[in-house]
Write a protein that holds these residues in place. Structure first.
Motif, mmCIF file in Angstrom:
data_model
loop_
_atom_site.group_PDB
_atom_site.id
_atom_site.type_symbol
_atom_site.label_atom_id
_atom_site.label_comp_id
_atom_site.label_asym_id
_atom_site.label_seq_id
_atom_site.Cartn_x
_atom_site.Cartn_y
_atom_site.Cartn_z
ATOM 1 N N PHE A 134 0.794 -1.299 -0.100
ATOM 2 C CA PHE A 134 0.012 -0.076 0.182
ATOM 3 C C PHE A 134 0.821 1.213 -0.040
ATOM 4 C CE2 PHE A 134 -3.231 -3.020 1.002
ATOM 5 C CZ PHE A 134 -4.227 -2.986 0.141
ATOM 6 N N PHE A 147 -5.444 -0.059 -9.426
ATOM 7 C CA PHE A 147 -5.931 -1.095 -8.252
ATOM 8 C C PHE A 147 -7.272 -0.693 -8.002
ATOM 9 C CE2 PHE A 147 -5.992 -1.771 -3.831
ATOM 10 C CZ PHE A 147 -5.883 -3.412 -3.822
ATOM 11 N N ALA A 178 -11.920 1.162 5.302
ATOM 12 C CA ALA A 178 -11.124 1.065 4.026
ATOM 13 C C ALA A 178 -12.090 0.394 2.879
ATOM 14 C CB ALA A 178 -10.155 0.160 4.106
ATOM 15 N N GLY A 179 -13.090 1.256 2.683
ATOM 16 C CA GLY A 179 -14.150 0.992 1.526
ATOM 17 C C GLY A 179 -13.915 1.229 -0.022
ATOM 18 N N GLY A 180 -12.860 1.719 -0.117
ATOM 19 C CA GLY A 180 -12.220 2.078 -1.395
ATOM 20 C C GLY A 180 -12.990 3.238 -2.052
ATOM 21 N N PHE A 200 -14.655 5.260 4.781
ATOM 22 C CA PHE A 200 -13.439 5.429 5.225
ATOM 23 C C PHE A 200 -12.317 4.925 4.535
ATOM 24 C CE2 PHE A 200 -10.153 4.634 8.337
ATOM 25 C CZ PHE A 200 -9.782 5.798 8.839
ATOM 26 N N GLN A 202 -7.891 6.000 2.866
ATOM 27 C CA GLN A 202 -6.908 6.673 2.913
ATOM 28 C C GLN A 202 -7.312 8.093 2.235
ATOM 29 O OE1 GLN A 202 -2.957 4.496 2.902
ATOM 30 N NE2 GLN A 202 -4.081 3.481 1.308
ATOM 31 N N VAL A 205 -7.553 7.858 -1.744
ATOM 32 C CA VAL A 205 -8.599 7.124 -2.153
ATOM 33 C C VAL A 205 -10.119 7.998 -2.153
ATOM 34 C CG1 VAL A 205 -9.843 5.017 -1.839
ATOM 35 C CG2 VAL A 205 -7.197 5.031 -1.716
ATOM 36 N N GLY A 229 -8.438 8.717 6.589
ATOM 37 C CA GLY A 229 -7.618 8.470 7.802
ATOM 38 C C GLY A 229 -6.632 7.157 7.619
ATOM 39 N N PHE A 231 -6.462 3.417 9.227
ATOM 40 C CA PHE A 231 -7.137 2.509 10.367
ATOM 41 C C PHE A 231 -6.112 2.074 11.386
ATOM 42 C CE2 PHE A 231 -7.421 -0.583 6.357
ATOM 43 C CZ PHE A 231 -6.070 -0.995 6.539
ATOM 44 N N LYS A 245 -14.235 -5.276 3.851
ATOM 45 C CA LYS A 245 -14.206 -6.205 2.663
ATOM 46 C C LYS A 245 -12.726 -6.372 1.995
ATOM 47 C CE LYS A 245 -16.239 -7.329 -1.831
ATOM 48 N NZ LYS A 245 -15.638 -6.308 -2.830
ATOM 49 N N TYR A 246 -12.344 -7.389 2.229
ATOM 50 C CA TYR A 246 -10.750 -7.486 1.567
ATOM 51 C C TYR A 246 -10.028 -6.657 2.457
ATOM 52 C CZ TYR A 246 -12.143 -10.268 -2.511
ATOM 53 O OH TYR A 246 -12.566 -11.241 -3.488
ATOM 54 N N ILE A 247 -9.839 -6.625 3.470
ATOM 55 C CA ILE A 247 -9.243 -5.647 4.145
ATOM 56 C C ILE A 247 -8.163 -6.545 5.091
ATOM 57 C CG2 ILE A 247 -8.850 -3.876 5.854
ATOM 58 C CD1 ILE A 247 -10.048 -3.254 3.219
ATOM 59 N N ASP A 250 -5.019 -8.488 3.948
ATOM 60 C CA ASP A 250 -4.045 -7.732 3.422
ATOM 61 C C ASP A 250 -2.892 -7.595 4.418
ATOM 62 O OD1 ASP A 250 -5.456 -7.027 1.149
ATOM 63 O OD2 ASP A 250 -5.846 -5.195 1.932
HETATM 64 C C1 LIG Z 1 -7.814 -4.587 -0.944
HETATM 65 S S1 LIG Z 1 -8.653 -2.859 -1.016
HETATM 66 C C2 LIG Z 1 -10.187 -3.261 -0.436
HETATM 67 C C3 LIG Z 1 -11.210 -2.090 -0.788
HETATM 68 C C4 LIG Z 1 -12.824 -2.222 -0.586
HETATM 69 N N1 LIG Z 1 -12.979 -2.575 0.721
HETATM 70 C C5 LIG Z 1 -13.302 -3.190 -1.665
HETATM 71 O O1 LIG Z 1 -13.457 -4.493 -1.257
HETATM 72 O O2 LIG Z 1 -13.161 -2.923 -2.840
HETATM 73 C C6 LIG Z 1 -7.839 -2.328 0.645
HETATM 74 C C7 LIG Z 1 -8.195 -0.836 0.870
HETATM 75 O O3 LIG Z 1 -7.370 -0.815 1.953
HETATM 76 C C8 LIG Z 1 -7.275 0.735 2.110
HETATM 77 N N2 LIG Z 1 -6.013 0.916 2.890
HETATM 78 C C9 LIG Z 1 -4.930 0.206 2.997
HETATM 79 N N3 LIG Z 1 -4.190 0.853 4.354
HETATM 80 C C10 LIG Z 1 -5.122 1.778 4.832
HETATM 81 C C11 LIG Z 1 -4.931 2.412 6.077
HETATM 82 N N4 LIG Z 1 -3.567 2.456 6.832
HETATM 83 N N5 LIG Z 1 -5.850 3.130 6.454
HETATM 84 C C12 LIG Z 1 -7.062 3.122 6.010
HETATM 85 N N6 LIG Z 1 -7.284 2.413 4.579
HETATM 86 C C13 LIG Z 1 -6.145 1.563 4.071
HETATM 87 C C14 LIG Z 1 -6.470 0.971 0.631
HETATM 88 O O4 LIG Z 1 -6.760 2.454 0.446
HETATM 89 C C15 LIG Z 1 -7.563 0.331 0.000
HETATM 90 O O5 LIG Z 1 -8.841 0.944 -0.405
#
Ligand SMILES: C[S@@+](CC[C@H](N)C(=O)[O-])C[C@H]1O[C@@H](n2cnc3c(N)ncnc32)[C@H](O)[C@@H]1O
Length: 338
Positions: A134, A147, A178-180, A200, A202, A205, A229, A231, A245-247, A250
């Motif tokens: 990231f 991405f 981290a909802g993209g 919520f 970054q 995004v 912000g 997370f 989702k998908y968080i 990672d």
């Molecule tokens: C795999 S994507 C998933 C996005 C979305 N939830 C989806 O399913 O399409 C991971 C997300 O985590 C966010 N992310 C990564 N590090 C983060 C952080 N430290 N704080 C907040 N969001 C973060 C990224 O910007 C990205 O949008």
């Protein structure tokens, strides 16, 4: 009837899986599916439109047609097939961005370091690029955009299944952590007219999400707030449910416990966390989660079993209440304060 292949023949074909992914990548980069959306074209006409060599393009398309992507018709013409049509851009079931993202040179370089990761336990992505995934995307806005779009391509199939599988609370606030670009949140808000949402992610995004179609859509925009912000520091407070989702896939266990603990600290007393990921099942059946797990190994994360999720929840002061299956490959792992 197709001949039954022997184990060596099956292995020959499996070992060249990347030949097909390279072909699909080139087709996606050249936007061949878009160029064919008006109907079949001769290879010469298509080559001129794509600014490539007709002889090489013919061979590329013939090979793709042999696996069901595009079809050759009389007079060296090619047309779309249902599989090829998923490479169109800007259509609801487009897999264009996903196809591009997983094949970009920066992604390939990290897969090239997989053997290093298996030998040493180090993160292949860091070995290839010197920084975690990231952080790399934050440093490369164009790749971040690809991405984000690739996640939205996956979401088109997954979001309706997730929105339909769970009974979301009424007159409540759902935080998408981290909802993209906000496609999942928009799908859930659409299906639940009495729900409020907070998207919520970054800062970079969220800046893109503000202009995106999902959270600006009619009927959604007035019920949706955007916040940016980190997370690992904090997530928006006062939510009744925190969906991600998908968080968690990672991140390593320690990092996941931090994210979950921040959700626990921010949520209302009866709040819930809803982790949407591929829950790994035992056995040897074909599994999207088990293959995706290797992509996660590349970037330092992992897919998890129900027991592994329960352990993460417990370490964050939460209790796993149930795993809700959906009609897609992802499940909703629900937790409350322990
Ligand atoms: C795999 S994507 C998933 C996005 C979305 N939830 C989806 O399913 O399409 C991971 C997300 O985590 C966010 N992310 C990564 N590090 C983060 C952080 N430290 N704080 C907040 N969001 C973060 C990224 O910007 C990205 O949008």
């Amino acid at each position: 009837m197709a001949k039954k292949l022997s184990p060596p023949e099956i292995m020959r074909n499996l070992a060249i899986g990347y030949w097909v992914s390279r072909l699909v990548y080139v087709a996606a980069k050249l936007k061949l599916a878009d160029l064919l959306k008006g109907g079949s074209r001769t290879v010469e006409d298509l080559a001129a439109a794509a600014d490539v060599q007709p002889a090489a393009l013919y061979r590329l398309l013939r090979a793709l047609a042999s696996v069901g992507i595009f079809a050759e018709t009389k007079g060296r013409r090619f047309k779309l097939t249902p599989l090829a049509a998923t490479l169109k851009t800007g259509v609801p079931d487009s897999m264009h961005a996903w196809t591009v993202m997983v094949n970009e040179p920066w992604m390939w370089d990290s897969w090239n370091a997989l053997d290093h990761g298996v030998k040493t336990g180090e993160m292949p992505f860091r070995k290839a690029h010197g920084v975690p995934f990231f952080q790399f995307l934050e440093q490369h806005p164009e790749d971040m955009k690809v991405f984000g779009e690739s996640m939205s391509s996956l979401s088109k199939v997954e979001n309706p299944a997730i929105a339909a599988a769970y009974t979301f609370p009424k007159n409540a606030t759902l935080v998408d952590v981290a909802g993209g670009h906000g496609s999942l949140l928009a799908a859930i808000l659409k299906a639940n007219p009495r729900l409020q949402g907070v998207l919520f992610d970054q800062p970079g995004v969220i800046a893109r999400a503000e202009k995106d179609q999902h959270v600006t859509a009619k009927g959604i925009a007035r019920r949706c707030r955007l916040e940016s912000g980190n997370f690992f520091e904090a997530v928006p407070t006062g939510g009744d449910a925190y969906i991600m989702k998908y968080i968690l896939h990672d991140w390593n266990d320690e990092e996941c416990v931090k994210i979950l603990s921040n959700c626990r600290a921010a949520m209302n007393e009866k709040g819930k966390v809803l982790v949407v990921d591929a829950v790994v099942s035992p056995g040897n059946d074909p599994s999207w989660g088990k293959l995706l797990d290797i992509q996660m190994l590349i970037i330092g994360g992992r897919e998890r079993t129900k027991a592994e999720f329960a352990a993460l929840f417990a370490a964050a002061g939460l209790k796993l209440t149930r795993v809700v299956p959906t009609k897609c490959a992802l499940s909703i792992v629900e937790g409350v304060r322990a």
